[in-house]
Scaffold this motif. Sequence first.
Motif, mmCIF file in Angstrom:
data_model
loop_
_atom_site.group_PDB
_atom_site.id
_atom_site.type_symbol
_atom_site.label_atom_id
_atom_site.label_comp_id
_atom_site.label_asym_id
_atom_site.label_seq_id
_atom_site.Cartn_x
_atom_site.Cartn_y
_atom_site.Cartn_z
ATOM 1 N N THR A 33 36.632 4.196 22.152
ATOM 2 C CA THR A 33 37.846 4.586 22.875
ATOM 3 C C THR A 33 37.609 5.727 23.860
ATOM 4 O O THR A 33 38.453 5.986 24.714
ATOM 5 N N PHE A 34 36.470 6.386 23.766
ATOM 6 C CA PHE A 34 36.133 7.467 24.685
ATOM 7 C C PHE A 34 35.619 6.940 26.025
ATOM 8 O O PHE A 34 35.498 7.703 26.981
ATOM 9 N N LEU A 35 35.316 5.648 26.095
ATOM 10 C CA LEU A 35 34.833 5.054 27.344
ATOM 11 C C LEU A 35 35.999 4.554 28.181
ATOM 12 O O LEU A 35 36.960 3.985 27.643
ATOM 13 N N THR A 36 35.903 4.734 29.482
ATOM 14 C CA THR A 36 36.898 4.184 30.393
ATOM 15 C C THR A 36 36.533 2.723 30.678
ATOM 16 O O THR A 36 35.382 2.316 30.457
ATOM 17 N N PRO A 37 37.458 1.940 31.203
ATOM 18 C CA PRO A 37 37.108 0.568 31.599
ATOM 19 C C PRO A 37 35.938 0.536 32.598
ATOM 20 O O PRO A 37 35.079 -0.350 32.516
ATOM 21 N N ASP A 38 35.878 1.509 33.501
ATOM 22 C CA ASP A 38 34.752 1.571 34.442
ATOM 23 C C ASP A 38 33.441 1.855 33.715
ATOM 24 O O ASP A 38 32.400 1.289 34.074
ATOM 25 N N ASP A 39 33.478 2.740 32.704
ATOM 26 C CA ASP A 39 32.277 3.005 31.904
ATOM 27 C C ASP A 39 31.790 1.714 31.248
ATOM 28 O O ASP A 39 30.593 1.408 31.274
ATOM 29 N N ILE A 40 32.717 0.973 30.655
ATOM 30 C CA ILE A 40 32.350 -0.263 29.958
ATOM 31 C C ILE A 40 31.730 -1.258 30.934
ATOM 32 O O ILE A 40 30.707 -1.875 30.626
ATOM 33 N N GLU A 41 32.303 -1.395 32.115
ATOM 34 C CA GLU A 41 31.746 -2.326 33.102
ATOM 35 C C GLU A 41 30.349 -1.900 33.548
ATOM 36 O O GLU A 41 29.460 -2.727 33.707
ATOM 37 N N ARG A 42 30.171 -0.618 33.736
ATOM 38 C CA ARG A 42 28.856 -0.108 34.154
ATOM 39 C C ARG A 42 27.823 -0.362 33.067
ATOM 40 O O ARG A 42 26.723 -0.856 33.324
ATOM 41 N N ILE A 43 28.180 -0.055 31.838
ATOM 42 C CA ILE A 43 27.271 -0.273 30.713
ATOM 43 C C ILE A 43 26.998 -1.766 30.522
ATOM 44 O O ILE A 43 25.871 -2.180 30.246
ATOM 45 N N ALA A 44 28.026 -2.575 30.710
ATOM 46 C CA ALA A 44 27.883 -4.031 30.541
ATOM 47 C C ALA A 44 26.815 -4.607 31.461
ATOM 48 O O ALA A 44 26.200 -5.622 31.132
ATOM 49 N N SER A 45 26.575 -3.943 32.577
ATOM 50 C CA SER A 45 25.583 -4.473 33.523
ATOM 51 C C SER A 45 24.164 -4.422 32.959
ATOM 52 O O SER A 45 23.309 -5.199 33.376
ATOM 53 N N TYR A 46 23.891 -3.536 32.025
ATOM 54 C CA TYR A 46 22.539 -3.500 31.460
ATOM 55 C C TYR A 46 22.471 -3.985 30.009
ATOM 56 O O TYR A 46 21.401 -4.027 29.406
ATOM 57 N N VAL A 47 23.585 -4.418 29.436
ATOM 58 C CA VAL A 47 23.594 -4.921 28.064
ATOM 59 C C VAL A 47 22.748 -6.193 27.899
ATOM 60 O O VAL A 47 21.991 -6.300 26.928
ATOM 61 N N PRO A 48 22.815 -7.162 28.812
ATOM 62 C CA PRO A 48 21.974 -8.357 28.618
ATOM 63 C C PRO A 48 20.486 -8.023 28.490
ATOM 64 O O PRO A 48 19.801 -8.557 27.608
ATOM 65 N N ASP A 49 19.986 -7.135 29.328
ATOM 66 C CA ASP A 49 18.574 -6.746 29.240
ATOM 67 C C ASP A 49 18.287 -5.983 27.948
ATOM 68 O O ASP A 49 17.231 -6.157 27.347
ATOM 69 N N ALA A 50 19.231 -5.134 27.529
ATOM 70 C CA ALA A 50 19.039 -4.372 26.291
ATOM 71 C C ALA A 50 18.957 -5.319 25.094
ATOM 72 O O ALA A 50 18.082 -5.170 24.232
ATOM 73 N N ILE A 51 19.837 -6.296 25.050
ATOM 74 C CA ILE A 51 19.811 -7.264 23.954
ATOM 75 C C ILE A 51 18.522 -8.077 23.995
ATOM 76 O O ILE A 51 17.856 -8.267 22.976
ATOM 77 N N ALA A 52 18.165 -8.539 25.170
ATOM 78 C CA ALA A 52 16.975 -9.393 25.317
ATOM 79 C C ALA A 52 15.683 -8.657 24.999
ATOM 80 O O ALA A 52 14.693 -9.284 24.605
#
Length: 150
Positions: A33-52
Amino acid sequence: MAFRIEGVELGGDPALLAELIACWRASVEATHTFLTPDDIERIASYVPDAIASVAHLAVCRDEGGKVASFIGADGVMFEMLFIHPSLRGCGLGPLLLDHAISEHGVTLVDVNEQNEQAVGFYEHCGFEVFDRSATDAMGDPFPILHMHLP
């Protein structure tokens, strides 16, 4: 409800990656809940590589075969643990944690200090804080607690 854990290799499986990302997003939106929607979108951009790129990935599926949660480990470090919010409180966290500890010898985890639910979960599972960083691994101002199993 019955769940099963399986070690997985992404190996070019876009459907599985999409399921994991959807689980990640639902979990983060419910708990970070401390993340803004913009934070989540920014982080989401590198989540696929982090998971992979995680060395050991285990997925917990529900009776219908859908991803309910997943955990990633690298060496003795938990890299990620995400549970779909509709299934929180069903015992999936401890189930995956036990799997990673017994299968991979994991004893360390970094947790967002502001994610009090996650900090409480890891403390309940026996982890203790041994250090703190003022920023996360990306240099963002989200303090990280470094925890270990004593």
